[in-house]
Design a protein around this motif. Structure first.
Motif, PDB file in Angstrom:
ATOM      1  N   PRO A 152       0.814  -1.227   0.000  1.00 51.10           N
ATOM      2  CA  PRO A 152       0.000   0.000   0.000  1.00 51.10           C
ATOM      3  C   PRO A 152       0.842   1.269   0.000  1.00 51.10           C
ATOM      4  CG  PRO A 152      -0.895  -1.609   1.540  1.00 51.10           C
ATOM      5  CD  PRO A 152       0.413  -2.166   1.061  1.00 51.10           C
ATOM      6  N   ALA A 153       1.967   1.258   0.731  1.00 52.66           N
ATOM      7  CA  ALA A 153       2.812   2.459   0.788  1.00 52.66           C
ATOM      8  C   ALA A 153       3.359   2.808  -0.589  1.00 52.66           C
ATOM      9  CB  ALA A 153       3.962   2.249   1.771  1.00 52.66           C
ATOM     10  N   TYR A 154       3.734   1.777  -1.359  1.00 48.44           N
ATOM     11  CA  TYR A 154       4.234   2.039  -2.715  1.00 48.44           C
ATOM     12  C   TYR A 154       3.122   2.621  -3.584  1.00 48.44           C
ATOM     13  CZ  TYR A 154       5.742   1.389  -7.492  1.00 48.44           C
ATOM     14  OH  TYR A 154       6.034   1.619  -8.823  1.00 48.44           O
ATOM     15  N   LEU A 155       1.922   2.022  -3.507  1.00 48.15           N
ATOM     16  CA  LEU A 155       0.802   2.486  -4.333  1.00 48.15           C
ATOM     17  C   LEU A 155       0.370   3.886  -3.929  1.00 48.15           C
ATOM     18  CD1 LEU A 155      -1.219  -0.857  -4.489  1.00 48.15           C
ATOM     19  CD2 LEU A 155       0.292   0.092  -6.241  1.00 48.15           C
ATOM     20  N   ASP A 156       0.454   4.224  -2.653  1.00 56.26           N
ATOM     21  CA  ASP A 156       0.154   5.595  -2.211  1.00 56.26           C
ATOM     22  C   ASP A 156       1.145   6.581  -2.818  1.00 56.26           C
ATOM     23  OD1 ASP A 156      -1.964   4.692  -0.714  1.00 56.26           O
ATOM     24  OD2 ASP A 156      -0.869   4.674   1.187  1.00 56.26           O
ATOM     25  N   ARG A 157       2.374   6.146  -2.941  1.00 55.73           N
ATOM     26  CA  ARG A 157       3.433   7.032  -3.429  1.00 55.73           C
ATOM     27  C   ARG A 157       3.425   7.174  -4.954  1.00 55.73           C
ATOM     28  NH1 ARG A 157       7.203   4.274  -1.496  1.00 55.73           N
ATOM     29  NH2 ARG A 157       8.271   3.438  -3.323  1.00 55.73           N
ATOM     30  N   LYS A 158       3.198   6.047  -5.645  1.00 55.41           N
ATOM     31  CA  LYS A 158       3.337   6.042  -7.107  1.00 55.41           C
ATOM     32  C   LYS A 158       2.012   5.925  -7.851  1.00 55.41           C
ATOM     33  CE  LYS A 158       7.003   5.319  -8.936  1.00 55.41           C
ATOM     34  NZ  LYS A 158       8.068   6.123  -9.570  1.00 55.41           N
ATOM     35  N   GLY A 159       0.947   5.583  -7.129  1.00 52.85           N
ATOM     36  CA  GLY A 159      -0.340   5.404  -7.791  1.00 52.85           C
ATOM     37  C   GLY A 159      -0.578   3.967  -8.209  1.00 52.85           C
ATOM     38  N   GLY A 177       8.655  -1.781  -4.914  1.00 52.45           N
ATOM     39  CA  GLY A 177       8.175  -1.798  -6.290  1.00 52.45           C
ATOM     40  C   GLY A 177       7.035  -2.766  -6.481  1.00 52.45           C
ATOM     41  N   ILE A 178       6.611  -2.885  -7.735  1.00 52.67           N
ATOM     42  CA  ILE A 178       5.581  -3.851  -8.131  1.00 52.67           C
ATOM     43  C   ILE A 178       6.279  -5.137  -8.551  1.00 52.67           C
ATOM     44  CG2 ILE A 178       3.843  -4.366  -9.905  1.00 52.67           C
ATOM     45  CD1 ILE A 178       3.213  -1.355  -9.947  1.00 52.67           C
ATOM     46  N   GLY A 179       5.727  -6.260  -8.158  1.00 50.60           N
ATOM     47  CA  GLY A 179       6.346  -7.531  -8.511  1.00 50.60           C
ATOM     48  C   GLY A 179       5.324  -8.621  -8.711  1.00 50.60           C
ATOM     49  N   GLU A 184      -0.731  -6.325   3.878  1.00 48.87           N
ATOM     50  CA  GLU A 184       0.648  -5.885   3.652  1.00 48.87           C
ATOM     51  C   GLU A 184       0.936  -5.739   2.161  1.00 48.87           C
ATOM     52  OE1 GLU A 184       3.687  -7.658   6.695  1.00 48.87           O
ATOM     53  OE2 GLU A 184       2.226  -9.223   6.194  1.00 48.87           O
ATOM     54  N   LEU A 185       0.224  -6.518   1.353  1.00 49.28           N
ATOM     55  CA  LEU A 185       0.334  -6.430  -0.100  1.00 49.28           C
ATOM     56  C   LEU A 185      -1.065  -6.304  -0.688  1.00 49.28           C
ATOM     57  CD1 LEU A 185       3.040  -9.146  -0.895  1.00 49.28           C
ATOM     58  CD2 LEU A 185       3.354  -6.667  -0.939  1.00 49.28           C
ATOM     59  N   VAL A 186      -1.136  -5.666  -1.856  1.00 48.17           N
ATOM     60  CA  VAL A 186      -2.406  -5.467  -2.540  1.00 48.17           C
ATOM     61  C   VAL A 186      -2.279  -6.000  -3.964  1.00 48.17           C
ATOM     62  CG1 VAL A 186      -4.061  -3.761  -3.379  1.00 48.17           C
ATOM     63  CG2 VAL A 186      -2.909  -3.422  -1.167  1.00 48.17           C
ATOM     64  N   GLU A 187      -3.243  -6.804  -4.376  1.00 54.05           N
ATOM     65  CA  GLU A 187      -3.233  -7.320  -5.745  1.00 54.05           C
ATOM     66  C   GLU A 187      -3.627  -6.207  -6.721  1.00 54.05           C
ATOM     67  OE1 GLU A 187      -5.145 -10.935  -8.462  1.00 54.05           O
ATOM     68  OE2 GLU A 187      -5.652 -10.760  -6.312  1.00 54.05           O
ATOM     69  N   ILE A 188      -2.955  -6.165  -7.860  1.00 57.89           N
ATOM     70  CA  ILE A 188      -3.263  -5.171  -8.889  1.00 57.89           C
ATOM     71  C   ILE A 188      -3.374  -5.857 -10.249  1.00 57.89           C
ATOM     72  CG2 ILE A 188      -2.164  -3.263  -7.668  1.00 57.89           C
ATOM     73  CD1 ILE A 188       0.271  -3.617  -9.443  1.00 57.89           C
ATOM     74  N   LEU A 189      -4.005  -5.180 -11.202  1.00 57.32           N
ATOM     75  CA  LEU A 189      -4.191  -5.686 -12.567  1.00 57.32           C
ATOM     76  C   LEU A 189      -4.716  -7.124 -12.552  1.00 57.32           C
ATOM     77  CD1 LEU A 189      -1.065  -4.267 -14.460  1.00 57.32           C
ATOM     78  CD2 LEU A 189      -3.313  -3.240 -14.129  1.00 57.32           C
ATOM     79  N   GLU A 190      -5.830  -7.315 -11.861  1.00 60.61           N
ATOM     80  CA  GLU A 190      -6.375  -8.656 -11.670  1.00 60.61           C
ATOM     81  C   GLU A 190      -6.857  -9.299 -12.967  1.00 60.61           C
ATOM     82  OE1 GLU A 190      -9.069  -8.997  -8.333  1.00 60.61           O
ATOM     83  OE2 GLU A 190      -8.261  -7.146  -7.470  1.00 60.61           O
ATOM     84  N   ASP A 191      -7.133  -8.486 -13.994  1.00 55.20           N
ATOM     85  CA  ASP A 191      -7.599  -9.059 -15.255  1.00 55.20           C
ATOM     86  C   ASP A 191      -6.448  -9.500 -16.165  1.00 55.20           C
ATOM     87  OD1 ASP A 191      -6.917  -6.388 -15.435  1.00 55.20           O
ATOM     88  OD2 ASP A 191      -8.280  -5.988 -17.125  1.00 55.20           O
ATOM     89  N   TRP A 192      -5.218  -9.318 -15.698  1.00 57.42           N
ATOM     90  CA  TRP A 192      -4.046  -9.813 -16.410  1.00 57.42           C
ATOM     91  C   TRP A 192      -3.426 -10.957 -15.615  1.00 57.42           C
ATOM     92  CZ3 TRP A 192      -2.368  -7.814 -21.115  1.00 57.42           C
ATOM     93  CH2 TRP A 192      -2.994  -6.631 -21.539  1.00 57.42           C
TER      94      TRP A 192
END
Length: 302
Positions: A169-176, A237-239, A254-262
């Motif tokens: 979440p901290a990374y996503l808050d910082r970078k979007g 970063g994103i990984g 502690e982690l958030v899933e992103i781009l779930e359709d990929w």
């Protein structure tokens, strides 16, 4: 001369290419192994081993003897295992090796179940993502990710692990929050796994239908699976990591899933062992248990 022990010593010397490593694996003094080989050569009347300052290798007669002795020992072990199996559970020591994330997060938490079923087997778990020589290092079997490259080994499929793309979440808050793989390529940092043998970082891969993106803008990388998880949690970063490994971090936030359709293609895992050990009773029950336990428990791609 104990001819059976001498034959086993000869096989181990040829397998490891070293009297010292063979002695260590047989728990015998090096001088004893050397004497067993010398006595065997005298008994047969032929030179079996060519010794030089740099290497130990079988002679042509030794190679022919090795092929016959390996089959004979395997048959003998099979008969003994069959007879003993009617009265005794498998026993003895197993040395196995597994990647760090698989060993720490999946295998070790389940080992108590195996021990309850086979209390007479002791297990030493080597934890490493690096390639190793199974025979030279005295390892009974290894669990490895990816395709099977070593055709000299018997490989049995265990499972396939699905990937998840995620970030802290901290990374996503910082970078979007990225809207697409191309957004990651243009505007984000990647945390990746790199291969110890080459130093090359693994690409992030995104697939959706016929579309495919490969992204290599890796800022932080590590050659160990648990290290990659910690980098992601630290907000570097994103990984992409195995969902089964990072699921507790997703559940805790502690982690958030992103781009779930990929998605990224799943990674196959195999258990590998030398062909001359397939009749080892304790190895057989362990291999069968690993396949049954993790093949059933972990997500499998059809």
């Amino acid at each position: 001369m104990n001819q059976l022990l001498a034959m086993r010593a000869f096989l181990r010397v040829v397998d490891t290419g070293s009297f010292s490593r063979a002695a260590d694996q047989l728990a015998l003094p090096r001088s004893t192994v050397s004497k067993l080989i010398n006595d065997l050569e005298k008994h047969l009347g032929v030179k079996l081993i060519q010794r030089t300052t740099r290497a130990v290798a079988p002679t042509s007669d030794g190679q022919a003897y090795y092929e016959h002795a390996m089959r004979w020992i395997a048959d003998l072990d099979s008969v003994e295992s069959a007879v003993r199996g009617k009265k005794l559970k498998p026993s003895g020591h197993l040395r196995i090796d597994a990647p760090a994330a698989f060993a720490n997060c999946l295998l070790i938490p389940k080992l108590a179940e195996f021990h309850r079923a086979y209390p007479d087997i002791t297990i030493a778990v080597g934890i490493s993502d690096r390639p190793l020589n199974i025979v030279e290092e005295g390892v009974d079997c290894v669990i490895r990710a990816g395709r099977l490259d070593d055709m000299a080994m018997i490989g049995r499929r265990v499972t396939e692990l699905q990937y998840v793309t995620c970030a802290a979440p901290a990374y996503l808050d910082r970078k979007g929050i990225p809207s697409s793989p191309d957004d990651i390529r243009s505007n984000h940092d990647a945390a990746c796994y790199f291969f110890a043998a080459t130093g090359k970082a693994e690409l992030l891969i995104f697939e959706r239908g016929a579309e495919r993106f490969e992204i290599g803008n890796c800022v932080f990388s590590t050659n160990e699976g648990n290290g990659l998880k910690e980098m992601l949690v630290a907000g570097l970063g994103i990984g992409q990591h195995f969902r089964r490994i990072v699921q507790p971090c997703l559940d805790s936030g502690e982690l958030v899933e992103i781009l779930e359709d990929w998605s990224r293609p799943a990674m196959p895992f195999h258990i590998l062992y030398p062909p001359n050990r397939h009749q080892n009773a304790r190895l057989k029950v362990f291999v069968d248990w690993v396949i049954q336990k993790f093949g059933a428990d972990l997500p499998v791609t059809e």
